[in-house]
Enzyme design. Structure first.
Site: not given
Ligand code: SD4
Length: 334
Positions: A222, A91, A212, A245-246, A194
């Site tokens: 996106r 990721s 990320t 993150t997330g 991330t």
């Molecule tokens: C996103 N926060 O692109 C980032 C990536 C991430 O699990 O944390 N992905 O939404």
């Protein structure tokens, strides 16, 4: 390894660390009554913290800079470059899972102690988006470049073109395309995420970085929270720094990192500020299914905060005393 299994192992894996910590423990709410989570109240500098277990290796690189009296800005760039170059990380950077169309697109940003910031979004074929973001900050009057413009700028600055879609990531994408989940992008896919990194250097200055490949199998074009100053990252050298993150869409909706810094400015500890941001995300979303978000915060005095919606979020913390993987406090269990 399944994500659930990974989370379980990661929770067990830090048990030893938790056992030797002497700092206070508390909980976001009663749902977490059986957890043993650290609230870190000790101040120290230099210090570097970063998201997830891949932060352990990234912090090592950042620490080399910090222990040599280097700047937090150099530390947070060098640190996350390790993760960007890791082909096994699904990721971030090289080896990151592609979008729905099989294209790896990268988001990154950086912010320093002088309120300067730079970002790239939807960047392709460049191994170190964080360094391109730094160039945007240092060499242009702008804050963010996207897509082809970011790619052309990177080439102009001497970054080499590189195919980031590894054979493994391509295979995973092809399998996803054939699977029933085809229409459903996946967050936190393959147990990685991330990397956001925050550092306080020996001079007392803060900087942060975030990089990320984003939400696996997202729609082409996106952009998540990670390159958005104030969402995926925010630094105010008077107060503190935060990163996220997330699920980026949820982070953007509350301007997560900026919110945390402002809460710290208003007197909350980094831990309290992270918890308030998590609680705000929960309040603002009716459906929390799969909605994992994790926040890290670092106060101007080196105090640390970390919290997530669900269990399983952890972070790496490196100081003169320790190099540790620590479980964040969470609001609810998967
Ligand atoms: C996103 N926060 O692109 C980032 C990536 C991430 O699990 O944390 N992905 O939404």
């Amino acid at each position: 390894m399944s994500r659930r299994k990974f989370i379980k192992q990661s929770v067990l894996g830090v048990g030893g660390i938790m056992a030797i910590q002497s700092t206070a423990r508390c909980e976001i709410n009663s749902e977490q009554s059986d957890s043993k989570i650290i609230t870190d109240t000790k101040s120290m500098k230099p210090i570097v913290i970063s998201t997830w277990n891949h932060g352990m290796d990234a912090n090592k690189a950042a620490w080399e800079v910090l222990k040599a009296n280097g700047t937090a800005l150099d530390a947070v760039e060098k640190g996350v470059m390790v993760t960007e170059s890791d082909p096994n990380n699904r990721s971030v950077g090289l080896g990151g899972l592609p979008d729905r169309d099989g294209i790896v697109t990268l988001d990154a940003c950086v912010m320093n102690h002088e309120n300067e910031c730079g970002a790239v979004a939807c960047l392709t074929d460049i191994e170190h988006p964080i360094s391109v973001a730094r160039k945007v900050m240092e060499d242009t009057p702008h804050v963010m470049l996207v897509g082809k413009g970011a790619y052309d700028f990177a080439l102009e600055k001497g970054f080499p073109h590189k195919n980031l879609l590894t054979a493994e990531a391509k295979k995973a994408w092809q399998e996803w395309k054939e699977s029933e989940d085809q229409k459903k992008p996946e967050i936190n896919h393959e147990n990685h995420d991330t990397i956001g990194m925050l550092a306080l250097d020996a001079h007392g200055n803060l900087s942060g970085s975030c990089t990320t490949s984003g939400w696996a199998y997202k729609l082409h074009g996106r952009v998540g929270d990670s390159p958005i100053i104030g969402a995926g990252l925010f630094v105010d050298n008077e107060v503190g720094a935060a990163c996220a993150t997330g699920l980026g869409e949820a982070v953007v909706r509350i301007a997560g990192s900026h919110t945390i810094v402002e809460l710290m400015r208003a007197g909350k500890t980094p831990q309290e500020a992270c918890e308030e941001a998590v609680n705000r995300i929960i309040r603002k979303h009716k459906d929390l299914t799969g909605l994992q978000v994790g926040f890290l915060a670092l106060g101007k005095n080196g105090a640390v905060g970390a919290a997530s919606v669900y269990n399983g979020f952890n972070y790496a913390k490196t100081t003169n005393e320790n190099h540790q993987l620590i479980d964040a406090k969470f609001n609810r269990k998967w």
